[in-house]
Design a protein around this motif. Structure first.
Motif, PDB file in Angstrom:
ATOM      1  N   VAL A 329       0.888  -1.164   0.000  1.00  0.00           N
ATOM      2  CA  VAL A 329       0.000   0.000   0.000  1.00  0.00           C
ATOM      3  C   VAL A 329       0.920   1.206   0.000  1.00  0.00           C
ATOM      4  O   VAL A 329       1.825   1.308   0.831  1.00  0.00           O
ATOM      5  CB  VAL A 329      -0.929   0.029   1.222  1.00  0.00           C
ATOM      6  CG1 VAL A 329      -1.804   1.292   1.182  1.00  0.00           C
ATOM      7  CG2 VAL A 329      -1.810  -1.214   1.271  1.00  0.00           C
ATOM      8  N   LEU A 365      -3.340  -7.218   6.220  1.00  0.00           N
ATOM      9  CA  LEU A 365      -2.547  -6.011   6.345  1.00  0.00           C
ATOM     10  C   LEU A 365      -1.963  -5.962   7.751  1.00  0.00           C
ATOM     11  O   LEU A 365      -2.677  -6.230   8.725  1.00  0.00           O
ATOM     12  CB  LEU A 365      -3.415  -4.772   6.088  1.00  0.00           C
ATOM     13  CG  LEU A 365      -3.901  -4.588   4.654  1.00  0.00           C
ATOM     14  CD1 LEU A 365      -4.948  -3.488   4.580  1.00  0.00           C
ATOM     15  CD2 LEU A 365      -2.729  -4.273   3.732  1.00  0.00           C
ATOM     16  N   ALA A 397       2.271  -5.366   1.883  1.00  0.00           N
ATOM     17  CA  ALA A 397       0.919  -5.911   1.929  1.00  0.00           C
ATOM     18  C   ALA A 397       0.903  -7.241   1.182  1.00  0.00           C
ATOM     19  O   ALA A 397       1.741  -7.478   0.304  1.00  0.00           O
ATOM     20  CB  ALA A 397      -0.077  -4.937   1.298  1.00  0.00           C
ATOM     21  N   ILE A 411      -8.355  -0.289   4.246  1.00  0.00           N
ATOM     22  CA  ILE A 411      -7.283   0.609   3.806  1.00  0.00           C
ATOM     23  C   ILE A 411      -7.215   1.827   4.711  1.00  0.00           C
ATOM     24  O   ILE A 411      -6.121   2.307   5.059  1.00  0.00           O
ATOM     25  CB  ILE A 411      -7.491   1.023   2.340  1.00  0.00           C
ATOM     26  CG1 ILE A 411      -7.408  -0.214   1.422  1.00  0.00           C
ATOM     27  CG2 ILE A 411      -6.458   2.057   1.914  1.00  0.00           C
ATOM     28  CD1 ILE A 411      -6.096  -0.958   1.475  1.00  0.00           C
ATOM     29  N   CYS A 414      -5.447   0.807   7.796  1.00  0.00           N
ATOM     30  CA  CYS A 414      -4.017   0.681   7.505  1.00  0.00           C
ATOM     31  C   CYS A 414      -3.360   2.058   7.486  1.00  0.00           C
ATOM     32  O   CYS A 414      -2.261   2.251   8.027  1.00  0.00           O
ATOM     33  CB  CYS A 414      -3.824  -0.033   6.171  1.00  0.00           C
ATOM     34  SG  CYS A 414      -2.109  -0.203   5.640  1.00  0.00           S
ATOM     35  N   THR A 440      -3.234   0.433  -3.804  1.00  0.00           N
ATOM     36  CA  THR A 440      -3.412  -0.775  -2.995  1.00  0.00           C
ATOM     37  C   THR A 440      -3.038  -2.007  -3.819  1.00  0.00           C
ATOM     38  O   THR A 440      -2.781  -1.902  -5.028  1.00  0.00           O
ATOM     39  CB  THR A 440      -4.871  -0.891  -2.541  1.00  0.00           C
ATOM     40  OG1 THR A 440      -5.683  -1.157  -3.713  1.00  0.00           O
ATOM     41  CG2 THR A 440      -5.351   0.402  -1.877  1.00  0.00           C
TER      42      THR A 440
END
Length: 538
Positions: A329, A365, A397, A411, A414, A440
């Protein structure tokens, strides 16, 4: 020469005249562009076909407002690879790329207090490590550097520079005296375990274990031989003035100047195979381009999965999804920063390395990610900046972009964990959504289909995986492979080396076909029939 112009014609003896061979290169990444450049310099007609709007492949640059941000590889090493490429075409590297050596290879942090700079000079690094962790760790560092240097010296000419060797071939090439050198590489020991031979401080094991992630692999599963990456960086890291994209534009311009054609927005959907041999490509719009050979600068496992059609699927061995390297990511942004004295390259380590890689192994993640930050407006000396600056922030990732794309909330979590960790280490990034581009694993899958977003091909896990990458000569005669997923491996210089290996294989096969023609009966074999009749397999 530009595609579509009449080919040159050369006589190979007798009364027959044969046209120059045409090679189609799929993908304008570093490997494909190096191959195109060297072929064009040999007078061979080359057409490079790139599905993206611009060349570069994984060496990509993103526009964020008016800024251009390197959003792929950011470290330039193994300068000698490019010096040899430029020398081979009658050029010099300094005439085309302005490279600035760095003193601080990277600045590392674990929290708001624990920081360590690794220098290009071993003595300075040893002194810094001694201050950071004690004299015993400084001695361990010197021993580690010597071991990494021996590993590199053993493998440079016997592995990196040659067509993919098997382990028995490597052993045979080493001879009786070299067996001991190979054994001392500790091929059956993990990198993490080998690091414990030199460092008691777990933070230093983290620092040097991170080199496994340069190939998208875990230090707990990668072989100890990957310590050679530490020596590669110790030999020199350079900043490319104008950004890493300058490498791509320079290679493309030089190839074009020598007659190659580079077509962007040209997606190849199929490698054409006739008589068991690659004979051209078909584009998404149906256009058919004939060629005497094809070089594919694409992920080998994706080719095996049918990316370039059924005929090409046999070119490389397939790979299980569990064998994929890491994805990432990334945040490409223009933002103001405060608190932490950034260098060009910075690493902020997680507090639990074991859990981080366990999360990745379980296709999650990381709850506590290690964060890489490339501050692209910092020069070799670092230094403070006023106002916004260009940043690439990256966390590893799992490559699940094609099977289980992460949700927006995943996301977002993260991102929160990533920038919270940076704040704990003293770095505040004042990011703005309108000045940030997030990529991503699903985004990397869209860029590089049928990979799940894996950025380095197959993970280097286990003692034999380095020998399982396909070689330049594929299992489909006339189809050659290049890029980070094939031998000798990922990274800008390795991809460039793979392009050179593909060219060497292709030229050797063309020469073999020409020799076959010269001994043919008058009025017999044409170049195309000779090429079709060859085996080309390894």
């Amino acid at each position: 020469m530009p595609y579509g112009q009449a080919s040159q014609r050369h006589s190979f003896g007798g009364n027959q005249t044969l046209r120059t061979s045409r090679v189609a290169v799929i993908g304008a990444g570093v490997g494909g562009l190096v191959a195109a450049l060297e072929l064009a310099a040999q007078g061979i007609e080359v057409i490079v076909l790139e599905r993206a709007p611009t060349p570069g492949g994984k060496l990509r640059e993103l526009a964020v407002g008016n800024a251009r941000i390197d959003s792929g590889p950011t470290v330039f090493t193994m300068r000698w690879v490019f010096e040899e490429i430029f020398d081979a075409i009658g050029e010099t590297l300094p005439a085309h790329l302005d490279l600035q050596p760095v003193d601080v290879l990277a600045r590392h942090a674990w929290d708001g207090h624990a920081r360590l700079d690794l220098h290009a000079d071993i003595d300075r690094s040893a002194e810094a490590i001694g201050t950071f962790a004690g004299a015993a760790e400084a001695r361990g560092y010197r021993d580690f550097c010597a071991r990494a240097q021996r590993t590199y010296a053993t493998l440079e000419h016997s592995f990196i520079r040659v067509q993919r060797p098997t382990l028995p071939q490597l052993t045979a090439a080493a001879g009786i005296r070299g067996i001991g050198d190979l054994w001392r590489l500790s091929p059956y020991t993990t990198l993490w375990k080998a690091l414990s031979d030199h460092f008691r401080d777990p933070r230093l094991r983290q620092l040097f274990g991170r080199y496994s992630t340069y190939s998208g692999s875990s230090p707990f599963q990668a072989p100890a031989t990957l310590m050679l990456i530490a020596h590669v960086e110790q030999e020199g890291v350079w900043l490319v003035q104008g950004g890493m994209q300058r490498i791509v534009t320079t290679l493309a311009d030089l190839a074009t100047a020598r007659g190659a054609t580079v077509r962007t927005g040209a997606e190849v959907t199929e490698v054409l195979v006739a008589g068991g041999r690659a004979c051209g490509v078909r584009l998404a719009g149906g256009e058919r381009i004939e060629a005497d050979a094809v070089i594919a600068n694409a992920d080998a496992a994706a080719i095996a999965a049918g990316l370039l059609g059924r005929g090409a699927a046999a070119a490389a061995p397939g790979a299980d999804r569990a064998e994929r390297s890491f994805s990432a990511v990334t945040w490409s942004m223009v933002a103001e920063t405060a608190g932490f004295p950034l260098m060009r390259h910075n690493v902020f380590f997680s507090s639990d390395y074991t859990r981080e890689f366990d999360d990745l192994r379980r296709a999650r993640l990381p709850a506590g990610p290690t964060v890489y930050v490339c501050a692209q407006d910092r020069d070799a000396a670092g230094g403070a900046l006023r106002g916004p600056e260009r940043l690439l922030c990256l966390v590893n990732a799992p490559a699940v972009g094609d099977t289980r794309p992460f949700t927006a909330s995943e996301i977002a979590l993260c991102e929160e964990r990533t920038f919270t960790h940076l704040r704990r280490c003293g770095l505040t990034v004042h990011r703005r959504p309108e000045a940030t581009v997030v990529t991503t694993p699903a985004g990397f899958e869209r860029l590089f289909p049928r990979t799940g977003g894996a950025l380095y091909g197959r993970a280097v896990h286990g003692s034999t995986t380095s020998f399982q990458r396909p070689a330049a000569r594929s299992q489909v005669p006339g189809l050659y492979l290049t890029g980070g997923s094939v031998h000798p491996g990922p990274g800008v210089p390795m991809a460039a080396m793979s392009g050179r290996l593909a060219v060497a294989s292709l030229l050797a096969d063309l020469a073999s076909m020409q020799r076959l023609h010269r001994v043919a009966m008058p009025g017999g074999m044409s170049m195309r029939s000779a090429m079709t009749g060859g085996t080309g397999s390894r």
